[in-house]
Scaffold this active site. Structure first.
Site, PDB file in Angstrom:
ATOM      1  N   HIS A 166       0.816  -1.210   0.000  1.00  0.00           N
ATOM      2  CA  HIS A 166       0.000   0.000   0.000  1.00  0.00           C
ATOM      3  C   HIS A 166       0.853   1.264   0.000  1.00  0.00           C
ATOM      4  CE1 HIS A 166       0.718   0.637   4.333  1.00  0.00           C
ATOM      5  NE2 HIS A 166       0.802  -0.669   4.346  1.00  0.00           N
ATOM      6  N   MET A 167       0.180   2.370  -0.070  1.00  0.00           N
ATOM      7  CA  MET A 167       0.824   3.656  -0.311  1.00  0.00           C
ATOM      8  C   MET A 167       1.934   3.977   0.678  1.00  0.00           C
ATOM      9  SD  MET A 167       0.717   5.958  -2.536  1.00  0.00           S
ATOM     10  CE  MET A 167      -0.534   6.947  -3.299  1.00  0.00           C
TER      11      MET A 167
END
Lengths: 582, 98
Positions: B19-20
Site C-alpha cells: 500500500h501507499m
C-alpha cells in the site's frame, strides 16, 4: 476504437471532440504543440511539476499541523508521485517525440497507469486510482494556470463525458456548445437523462467505467438512438456515422415542414398537441415544433438545487416568461410542486428519512402539510392567470378528500388576492393528474369536481404494476402496453367524456407514435409530449383516420399480454408510418 | 569490479498489500542508496525508487516480491529494504488501521 454500450436516453447522433469533466471543470485546450516549441513545452512541464509538488507538500504541512502526520502523509505521497522521475520521463517523451502538449501528455500517461490499476480487481486499488486522478488534476491546474477554462466559456462544440452530472452542472451547459453527453452513471430517469431531453441533444448514460480511456480532445461518437459511445472511431465507423447523422438531419427537417400544419386526422378530426416543459425557455421549443401550448409545466426545477424556497415573485417571473413566449391565447397548464421530501428540504427542517419516498410525503401531500409553500405557488399561478390562458393542476392526488382540500386552499388564496385587489382569472381552470391508481379507479367521482384530467402515465404505470422502471431487475414489467394499464386509461377517458371535461396524457407514452395511435383510438383528443416528439406525433395523427385508430385500440384491448399489445401496435404503426418505427 | 547484484524475495503479508505508505517508505529508502533497486512481481518489473512504479505493480497480500539491488552498496541497500518490509508486516498485524 472502443465501443461502449449504455442506456439511450435522448435520441440523435453527435460526432466531436470530448470534453472530459471532472469536479473542477477544466479541460485540456489542445492536444498538439506548434512546431518549434518543444523546449518551451518541456520547461513549462517541469515548472508545473515542481509547483504542483510544492503545493502538495504545503498541503501536507497544513494537514499535519491540523490533524496529525498520518493524515498529511497522503499529500507527501502525492508530492513523491508528481516528482517521480519515471513519470517525467514518460511525459517528456510524448512531448519530444510526438508533439503532445504538456497537458495532453500528462493526462495520457496518468490515465494509462490508472487503467492498469483499474484492470486489476481489488478494493484498495480504487483509492490508488483516485490518487492518480488527484495528481493529474493538480498538475493540470498548475499547467493551465490562468487559462483554466470554465464550461461556460467554450469556443468550440464538444461532447461532454463524465462520471455523472449534477443539476447545477447541467444548468450551466450551453446547448449550442454541448452537442451530446455520455456518463458512466445514471439511468433513464436520472437528471442527466431529463436534461438531455430538455436540451434536445443526444445522450447515453449508465455506460460504466470509460472516463479513464478518454482524454480531452479525443474524437468520440455518441449514438443516442442505440445507446452507444464510440471512442477513437476508425475511418469506417466515422464515415458510417456521418451518413447516419446526415440522414437524421434530413428526417428532422422534413418533420419541421409539419410545423404549421394542424394536427388533424385524415378524416378531419382535430387533436390538440401540446408540449411538456421544465424550464420557461423550452416554451420556445414548443412553438418551434408546432405545439399549440404547454400541456404540462413541471415546476420542480424552480425548487431544486437551492437553499431557500423560491419566492412568489420568482414563481411569477417564470410563469410570465412562458406566457410572453406563447402569448395570451395558448394554454399553459402549470402543475404544482411534484417532488418528494427526499429531494427537497429547506434549511429549516432536516431531510425526512423515508423508507419509501415514492409512496411517501411528496407532491400534494407535502404541499398540504406545508401551506406556505403551497399558497406561495398558488398565488403566483393565480396572478399569472391575469395575463394568459393559465390552468392549474395538482399532482399525485390519491383521494377525493385530497382534491377537495387542494381546492379549498385555492379558494382561500383567491379570497386573499381579492382582498388585496390583485387581478387574476376567476374562472381559472382546475385539473388533477391521474397517476395514482386510486384516482384512476374513482375517475367518475373526480371528474365531477375538476375542469380537466391529465393522465400521468409514467407514474400510473409504475404504481399499477408495482414496478420501479429504474430498477433493472423489474424494469421489464413496466410497459405502457400492459392490459391493466390500458383498461385504467380507457376507464379514465370514459369518465372524462361522460362529464364532458378535457383529458390528456402527459407521460412519455404519448410521445411514442405507437401509443399515440392507441390513445387516439381510445378517444383521446389531446396529447402533451416532449417538444422533440411533436413533429412525429403530428405526422402520425395526419396519417391516420379516427376509424382506423379506434379499430386498432379495440383490437389492442382484447390482447392478453403487454408483449402482444406492443407487437400489435408496432406492426400497425409501421404500416401507417414506416419511418417512425426503429 | 565493485558493482554487485544482490537479491532477496519478500512476501507482502499485510492485508492492504503493497500500500501507499509502505511503498512510499520503500521508495524513499531505496532512493537513499547509490545502487539501482528493482522490484519484480512475477514478470512485472518496477523501479524500486519510483513510487509510481511501485503502486502500479499493485502487489496484493501474499505476493512474492523479488527485491534486487545492483551497485556498490547493494548489500546494505538490500538488507535495509528487506528489513523495512519486515517491520511493516509486523506493524500491521495486530495493530488497528489508522
Amino acid at each position: 476504437m472502443e465501443i461502449k454500450r449504455g442506456i439511450a436516453v435522448s435520441p440523435g447522433v453527435a460526432i466531436g471532440p470530448a470534453l472530459v469533466l471532472d469536479t473542477e471543470w477544466f479541460r485540456i485546450p489542445q492536444h498538439f504543440i506548434q512546431p518549434g516549441t518543444k523546449q518551451e513545452e518541456v520547461k513549462r512541464l517541469r515548472a508545473a511539476l515542481a509547483a504542483a509538488a510544492a503545493e502538495a507538500r504545503d498541503n501536507q504541512q497544513a494537514v499535519d499541523n491540523k490533524l496529525g502526520t498520518q493524515y498529511g502523509a497522503i499529500f507527501g505521497a502525492h508530492a513523491m508521485l508528481i516528482e517521480d522521475a519515471g513519470l517525467a520521463r514518460e511525459v517528456e517523451e510524448l512531448i519530444r517525440n510526438h508533439d503532445y502538449t504538456a497537458e495532453y501528455a500528462v493526462s495520457r500517461v496518468i490515465r494509462r497507469h490508472a487503467k492498469t490499476l483499474e484492470s486489476i480487481e481489488h478494493g484498495y486499488l480504487a483509492a490508488r486510482v483516485a490518487d492518480l486522478f488527484d495528481i493529474e488534476k493538480r498538475i493540470l491546474r498548475n499547467l493551465l494556470g490562468q487559462r483554466r477554462e470554465q464550461l461556460k466559456h467554450l469556443n468550440e462544440p464538444v461532447i461532454v463525458l463524465s462520471h455523472d452530472l449534477t443539476p447545477s452542472e447541467t444548468a450551466e451547459l450551453d446547448p449550442k456548445m454541448v452537442h451530446a453527453f455520455a456518463t458512466e452513471a445514471g439511468g433513464r430517469a436520472s437528471h442527466t437523462a431529463i436534461m438531455a431531453g430538455v436540451l434536445e441533444i443526444p445522450a447515453v448514460v449508465g455506460l460504466g467505467r470509460f472516463v479513464t480511456d478518454v482524454s480531452g480532445g479525443d474524437v468520440v461518437i455518441v449514438d443516442g438512438n442505440r445507446g452507444l459511445l464510440i471512442l477513437n472511431p476508425d475511418e469506417e465507423t466515422l464515415r458510417h456515422y456521418e451518413q447516419v447523422r446526415s440522414n437524421l438531419r434530413n428526417f428532422e427537417s422534413s418533420l419541421c415542414e409539419l410545423r404549421d400544419l394542424p394536427a388533424e386526422t385524415k378524416d378531419g378530426v382535430r387533436v390538440s398537441l401540446l408540449g411538456n416543459i421544465e424550464f420557461p425557455h423550452e416554451a420556445t421549443h414548443c412553438l418551434e415544433r408546432g405545439a399549440e401550448g404547454v400541456g404540462l409545466y413541471r415546476t420542480e426545477f424552480l425548487y431544486l438545487g437551492r437553499k431557500t424556497d423560491p419566492t412568489e415573485e420568482e414563481h411569477l417571473e417564470a410563469y410570465l416568461t412562458v406566457l410572453r413566449i406563447l402569448g395570451p391565447d395558448r394554454p399553459v397548464v402549470i402543475r404544482t410542486l411534484d417532488v418528494g421530501a427526499d429531494k427537497f428540504s429547506t434549511n429549516t427542517e432536516p431531510p425526512l428519512e423515508e423508507r419509501n419516498p415514492f409512496l411517501g410525503l411528496r407532491s400534494v401531500r407535502l404541499c398540504l402539510r406545508n401551506l406556505t409553500l403551497f399558497k406561495t405557488q398558488m398565488r403566483a399561478i393565480l396572478r399569472a392567470s391575469a395575463f394568459g390562458d393559465v390552468r392549474i393542476m395538482f399532482p399525485m392526488v390519491s383521494t377525493l378528500l385530497e382534491l377537495r382540500q387542494c381546492k379549498m386552499i385555492l379558494a382561500e388564496v383567491r379570497e386573499d388576492l381579492e382582498e388585496e385587489g390583485i387581478a387574476f382569472n376567476r374562472k381559472l381552470p382546475v385539473g388533477t393528474m391521474i397517476e395514482v391508481p386510486s384516482a384512476a379507479i374513482l375517475a367518475d367521482q373526480l371528474a365531477r369536481e375538476v375542469d380537466f384530467f391529465s393522465i400521468g402515465t409514467n407514474d400510473l404505470i409504475q404504481y399499477t404494476l408495482a414496478a420501479d422502471r429504474t430498477n433493472e431487475a423489474v424494469a421489464a414489467l413496466y410497459s405502457p402496453g400492459d392490459p391493466a394499464v390500458l383498461h385504467l386509461i380507457d376507464h379514465v377517458i370514459k369518465a372524462a367524456v361522460k362529464q364532458n371535461i378535457g383529458v390528456n396524457v402527459c407521460g412519455e407514452m404519448s410521445g411514442e407514435p405507437m401509443y399515440a395511435l392507441l390513445l387516439l383510438g381510445l378517444g383521446m383528443r389531446q396529447l402533451s409530449v416532449a417538444p422533440h416528439n411533436i413533429p412525429e406525433i403530428k405526422k402520425l395523427i395526419r396519417s391516420v383516420t379516427v376509424e382506423e385508430a379506434t379499430h386498432v385500440a379495440q383490437e389492442a384491448m382484447r390482447l392478453e399480454t403487454a408483449r402482444d399489445v406492443n407487437n400489435y401496435l408496432r406492426d400497425q404503426t409501421r404500416r401507417i408510418l414506416p419511418e417512425a418505427v426503429n | 569490479m565493485e558493482s554487485q547484484t544482490r537479491q532477496q524475495t519478500v512476501i507482502i503479508t499485510n492485508p492492504e498489500g503493497l500500500h501507499m505508505r509502505l511503498a512510499m517508505a520503500f521508495a524513499t529508502l531505496a532512493a537513499s542508496y547509490q545502487s539501482e533497486v528493482s522490484v519484480a512481481l512475477g514478470p512485472k518489473q518496477a523501479n524500486g525508487k519510483s513510487l509510481l512504479d511501485l503502486i502500479t505493480l499493485a502487489a496484493m497480500p501474499g505476493s512474492e516480491l523479488k527485491v534486487m539491488a545492483t551497485g556498490k552498496d547493494a548489500d546494505e541497500a538490500l538488507a535495509a529494504l528487506v528489513d523495512l518490509v519486515g517491520k511493516w508486516s509486523e506493524k500491521v498485524s495486530g495493530a488497528k488501521q489508522p
